[in-house]
Structures are given as structure tokens and as C-alpha cells.
Design a protein around this motif. Structure first.
Motif, PDB file in Angstrom:
ATOM      1  N   SER A 113     -17.165  -4.215   6.071  1.00  0.00           N
ATOM      2  CA  SER A 113     -16.830  -5.271   5.282  1.00  0.00           C
ATOM      3  C   SER A 113     -17.204  -5.252   3.856  1.00  0.00           C
ATOM      4  CB  SER A 113     -17.288  -6.373   6.078  1.00  0.00           C
ATOM      5  OG  SER A 113     -17.394  -7.635   5.080  1.00  0.00           O
ATOM      6  N   SER A 296       0.289  -0.749  11.993  1.00  0.00           N
ATOM      7  CA  SER A 296      -0.581  -1.188  10.742  1.00  0.00           C
ATOM      8  C   SER A 296      -0.818   0.079   9.849  1.00  0.00           C
ATOM      9  CB  SER A 296      -1.846  -1.697  10.926  1.00  0.00           C
ATOM     10  OG  SER A 296      -3.076  -1.147  11.382  1.00  0.00           O
ATOM     11  N   HIS A 346      -7.848   1.439   5.355  1.00  0.00           N
ATOM     12  CA  HIS A 346      -9.060   0.532   5.785  1.00  0.00           C
ATOM     13  C   HIS A 346      -9.179  -0.853   5.654  1.00  0.00           C
ATOM     14  CE1 HIS A 346     -12.943  -0.388   7.421  1.00  0.00           C
ATOM     15  NE2 HIS A 346     -13.248  -1.053   6.332  1.00  0.00           N
ATOM     16  N   PRO A 347      -9.349  -1.854   6.677  1.00  0.00           N
ATOM     17  CA  PRO A 347      -9.447  -1.696   8.101  1.00  0.00           C
ATOM     18  C   PRO A 347      -7.964  -1.381   8.699  1.00  0.00           C
ATOM     19  CG  PRO A 347      -9.722  -3.789   7.573  1.00  0.00           C
ATOM     20  CD  PRO A 347      -9.561  -3.184   6.394  1.00  0.00           C
ATOM     21  N   THR A 348      -7.846  -0.776   9.596  1.00  0.00           N
ATOM     22  CA  THR A 348      -6.659  -0.547  10.426  1.00  0.00           C
ATOM     23  C   THR A 348      -6.883  -1.619  11.340  1.00  0.00           C
ATOM     24  OG1 THR A 348      -7.356   1.108  11.997  1.00  0.00           O
ATOM     25  CG2 THR A 348      -6.540   1.878  10.049  1.00  0.00           C
ATOM     26  N   ALA A 349      -5.658  -1.928  12.192  1.00  0.00           N
ATOM     27  CA  ALA A 349      -5.799  -2.706  13.396  1.00  0.00           C
ATOM     28  C   ALA A 349      -6.643  -2.269  14.252  1.00  0.00           C
ATOM     29  CB  ALA A 349      -4.393  -3.107  13.627  1.00  0.00           C
ATOM     30  N   GLY A 352      -9.797  -3.647  13.083  1.00  0.00           N
ATOM     31  CA  GLY A 352      -9.950  -5.118  12.283  1.00  0.00           C
ATOM     32  C   GLY A 352      -9.030  -6.026  13.164  1.00  0.00           C
ATOM     33  N   THR A 354      -4.654  -7.718  13.668  1.00  0.00           N
ATOM     34  CA  THR A 354      -3.532  -8.032  13.042  1.00  0.00           C
ATOM     35  C   THR A 354      -3.310  -9.549  13.046  1.00  0.00           C
ATOM     36  OG1 THR A 354      -2.450  -6.121  14.138  1.00  0.00           O
ATOM     37  CG2 THR A 354      -1.006  -7.513  13.181  1.00  0.00           C
ATOM     38  N   THR A 356      -3.987  -8.345   9.159  1.00  0.00           N
ATOM     39  CA  THR A 356      -5.480  -7.761   8.732  1.00  0.00           C
ATOM     40  C   THR A 356      -6.447  -8.903   8.129  1.00  0.00           C
ATOM     41  OG1 THR A 356      -4.698  -5.770   7.984  1.00  0.00           O
ATOM     42  CG2 THR A 356      -6.810  -6.125   7.248  1.00  0.00           C
ATOM     43  N   THR A 360      -9.824 -10.208  10.083  1.00  0.00           N
ATOM     44  CA  THR A 360     -11.268  -9.889   9.468  1.00  0.00           C
ATOM     45  C   THR A 360     -11.928 -11.302   9.101  1.00  0.00           C
ATOM     46  OG1 THR A 360     -10.178  -9.482   7.299  1.00  0.00           O
ATOM     47  CG2 THR A 360     -10.711  -7.516   8.732  1.00  0.00           C
TER      48      THR A 360
END
Ligand code: ISJ
Length: 467
Positions: A113, A296, A346-349, A352, A354, A356, A360
């Protein structure tokens, strides 16, 4: 490298902004070394001040710190990229091999993060030893103008050591981390309510457990992980250690490779691997979850590549779990380097969710912890921006200088999983336990905490029962 002059005088730690404005002048020398009898995992034994990137016994290990570049906040990846570029611009090097991992290399770990209290860092080790299918090499790094130590002296000082102290048999097992197991299951239900209200399609929720010290030497931990999970990438950078199966980005020349994992079956005693693989490939929840992660990654890469292709999903078998996997290959357009690609990916699903931003945001609100570098990119970058980066999964944060940035004095072990509207919270909890198993076993801790009484994964309806 205990007692070696290079390790005895660590180089500076600079913020990325400072490093970009006034990069230190470093000198790198790469020398081929004999590969007969060389074992990178064995050289790690008993050592704490190490960085590592091992796969099937090959890769990179490093000792000492010639330079540490740190960054925080939303621009952390871009800041590290600019600072590394400036460092290379001010550097001098000799590299007769010109292969991936020779010449100037930095190892990196990046927080999940932008709001994390932990730092994202690039570390240039004072000594780096590499081993690939063509041979082995040693790179030394000193401030410009200073003499390089002789490779022979370094290899002599680096003879394999005895493993460090082993964990005591009566050491306490994992303690609850930020959330108790019950609270984490409640958090899964909260996430599902949010999904039903249309806020997200998939959210990856993670948890941590804390292992009170003392802990084994980092090098011993890595050697055990590399031995038990040889097909994973065994990494250690700035106290972030683990064995990840998920290659976020391998950039060699202009060619890119990425492996997306999402959708999991836990191994259990009695169910043959083939049955588990069959169940996983046919599970509606897991295939939907995988499709979101695959899409993603492809979507993030398409604008940056002249060609990008996702293969057919397949089942990847690991000692603790099976995953649905897609291999993506591509050709990167222009001179985009690994760190720029990471910024886009970053960040892929897979870690993280969907969409994104919505996923998150839900993680920040519901997960109740700072992930630090867990589920962030970890890997290495070379002088012209090529490199290899995994997602820091199956991982733990070792306390640095007594405690982590979150104030923990124990080791934080992480595991997470993709939550879908039809996920079962107890089943997902058991999945996090299976994912924590590699690192807990390598730490020689019991793999199930005393608090896991209500998780009976193998008997659960959403998973194939043992025969
Ligand atoms: C989040 C983790 O793993 C990710 C989530 C997966 C899933 O939900 O099926 C599978 C592989 C990883 O992309 C983890 O290991 O902590």
C-alpha cells in the motif's frame, strides 16, 4: 561476511529524492568464479545480513550494504526508479559477462500500500554472488576510487558456515496478529456484504500471525525454504523473506514473462493430487476468481507492450497448495524498464481485487492491518532496467533493529486469499493457514496455532473430501 571489511562499513541509506539529486559514486566489478562445488543456499548458512533471490538452487545472494535507497507514499516505485537511474548514471563498472544479474544490481522490496508505514527499498549489496546455467560470478561494490577486495579473499571468507541456533522445541507457536481468526472470518462476511452491494467483484483479504522470537538466522530460514520449495523464488530483502510461486514480472531484453495465480486448492491427506487438480479446474468460484486476476494483468500490460498474450490457464502444483495459473508473455514497447512495468502492474487482482481502487479501499477499511511489503513486488533490477520481480507471498517480515515499523518485535507471517461473493469464510481461513505453512515450517514453528480449533478444512463442503 562476518568481520569482512566490506560488511563492516555499510554504505549510506538515502531517501530516493536525496539519491536522485546527489547519487553516490559507486564502483562495481564483476568477476567470473568457479562454479564447481558452489552452493548458494549453503553460503547463506548462519548469516543474518543477507539478500537472496534463489530458484532451483540458482540465482543471486548478497551480503553487506553498499547503498540503501528508501521511499514511501504513492510515488514510491517511480521515485526508486529515478533514484536507481541516477545511481547508475554516477556509477562506474567492469562487467565482462553482460548477463542478467551481472554488473550493477539492486535488490528491492516494495510495500503493498502507498499508505504503509514500512519503507520500500532498493538495496545494493557490497558483495553479490550469482549462479545461472552458464556459470557463476561475483560482483563487489565500493565507493568510487577505493580498491576492490580480491574475489579470492571474499570467497575464502565466505566458506559455508555452520547453521545458526535452531528454534527451541518448546518455543511458543503463532499468536494472533492484527485480527483473531473469528474477527477475520467476520471481516470476510463484511467484504461479501460490500460485494453484494455492488462495491467490488473480488477482494483479496489477508491476515497475519506473530511468532515471538528468538528466530533462526535469515540464511538458515532461506536455505530451508529453498530446499522445500525449489520451484518457488526464495527471497530476502530488508527483512522480508519468503518463497513465492508468483512471478509478477521477468524482463529480459524486451521480452516479458508474468505468471498470474488465483484460485487455490489446499492439499489434504488422502485426496490424490489429480482429484484436487480436477476439482480446482472445474470449480466455478475459482475459475471466476482466476479470470479476474488474468484480465487485470493483461489490461495493465497491454498499453506498455507491442505484443502481449495470455496462455490457457493450467493447474500449478506446489507442496502445500495447487493454484490456477496463467502464463503471460509479451514484448515491451520502447525502453520501458522493470520498475516502470511494476508501477503499472501493482497491485494485480491476484493480491488486490477487482476493480482495483474499490478493492484496495475495502482492504484498507476491513483488513485491520498494515500489510507492509507482504503482497508487494520483491526482486531485483540491473543497470539497464531488466530484472525479475515476484509478488511477496508465502512470506514473513523479520524485525529489523528489534522491531518492525509497525512496532512488532516478533516475526509477522502473512497469508491471504481472494474473496468472492460465494466464498465460505472458514474455508478461506483454512486457505490462509495452508499458505502460511511453508514459512511457519521453515521457522520450525507448529503449522497450526492453538486458536485454529474451529477450522476443519478437509471436511468442508466447498473442498473435495479426502478419500
Ligand atoms: C494472497 C495470496 O495468494 C494469492 C491468492 C490466491 C487465491 O486466492 O487463490 C492464489 C495465489 C495468490 O495470487 C497469499 O498467498 O497470501
Amino acid at each position: 561476511m562476518t568481520g569482512h571489511p566490506i560488511a563492516a562499513h555499510p554504505g549510506p541509506t538515502l531517501t530516493a529524492a536525496h539519491c536522485q539529486a546527489a547519487p553516490p559514486a559507486l564502483s562495481f566489478t564483476t568477476t567470473p568464479i568457479r562454479e564447481q562445488g558452489l552452493s548458494l543456499p549453503a553460503l547463506l548458512a548462519g548469516r543474518d545480513d543477507v539478500v537472496s533471490w534463489l530458484h532451483q538452487g540458482r540465482g543471486l545472494i548478497g551480503m553487506g550494504h553498499a547503498l540503501t535507497i528508501e521511499a514511501r507514499g504513492p510515488e514510491r516505485i517511480e521515485e526508486l526508479r529515478s533514484a536507481w537511474r541516477a545511481t547508475i548514471g554516477a556509477a562506474w563498472w567492469r562487467d565482462p559477462l553482460v548477463r542478467p544479474g551481472t554488473g550493477p544490481v539492486a535488490m528491492g522490496t516494495i510495500t503493498f500500500s502507498p499508505a504503509s508505514r514500512e519503507r520500500s527499498a532498493l538495496i545494493v549489496p557490497s558483495v553479490l554472488i550469482g549462479h545461472d546455467t552458464h556459470g557463476a560470478w561475483l560482483t563487489t561494490v565500493v565507493p568510487a576510487g577505493q580498491p576492490h577486495p580480491s574475489p579470492e579473499a571474499i570467497m575464502a571468507a565466505l566458506h559455508p558456515q555452520q547453521p545458526g541456533p535452531q528454534p527451541r522445541a518448546d518455543s511458543p507457536g503463532p499468536q494472533p496478529g492484527s485480527l483473531s481468526e473469528q474477527d477475520w472470518c467476520r471481516a470476510v462476511l463484511t467484504v461479501q456484504e460490500r460485494m453484494r452491494a455492488g462495491q467490488a467483484d473480488k477482494v483479496v483479504l489477508a491476515r497475519d500471525v506473530v511468532l515471538p522470537g528468538p528466530h533462526p538466522a535469515t540464511g538458515d530460514l532461506l536455505a530451508r525454504l529453498a530446499h522445500s520449495y525449489p520451484t518457488c523464488w526464495t527471497f530476502a530483502v530488508d527483512g522480508m523473506v519468503g518463497a513465492s510461486p508468483e512471478m509478477l514480472l521477468n524482463l529480459e531484453g524486451r521480452r516479458l514473462f508474468s505468471r498470474v495465480l488465483a484460485g487455490t486448492a489446499r492439499r489434504n491427506q488422502g485426496t490424490p493430487t489429480q482429484d484436487l487438480a480436477h476439482w480446482l479446474a472445474g470449480s466455478a468460484k475459482n475459475t471466476r476468481e482466476h479470470a479476474l486476476a488474468r484480465a487485470s494483468a493483461l489490461e495493465a500490460l497491454e498499453p506498455l507492450c507491442s505484443v502481449v498474450e495470455g496462455g490457457e490457464p493450467f493447474v500449478l502444483e506446489l507442496p502445500n497448495v495447487l493454484h490456477l495459473a496463467t502464463d503471460i508473455t509479451g514484448v515491451v514497447a520502447g525502453d520501458t524498464g522493470a520498475l516502470s512495468l511494476l508501477g503499472a502492474l501493482h497491485p494485480t487482482a491476484a493480491v488486490g481485487g477487482t476493480p482495483t481502487a474499490a478493492a484496495t479501499a475495502i482492504i484498507e477499511q476491513v483488513e485491520g492491518m498494515d500489510r507492509g511489503r507482504y503482497a508487494g513486488p520483491v526482486g531485483w533490477v540491473d543497470w539497464h532496467g531488466e530484472g525479475q520481480w515476484c509478488i511477496a507471498l508465502r512470506s514473513a517480515q523479520l524485525p529489523q533493529g528489534g522491531s518492525t515499523a509497525s512496532g512488532e518485535t516478533g516475526i509477522r507471517v502473512f497469508g491471504g486469499c481472494g474473496i468472492m461473493p460465494d466464498s465460505d469464510p472458514v474455508d478461506e481461513l483454512a486457505e490462509t493457514q495452508a499458505k502460511m505453512r511453508p514459512i511457519l515450517e521453515a521457522l520450525a514453528a507448529p503449522t497450526h496455532s492453538a486458536h485454529a480449533a474451529h477450522a476443519t478444512p478437509s471436511a468442508h463442503a466447498t473442498h473435495p473430501a479426502p478419500r
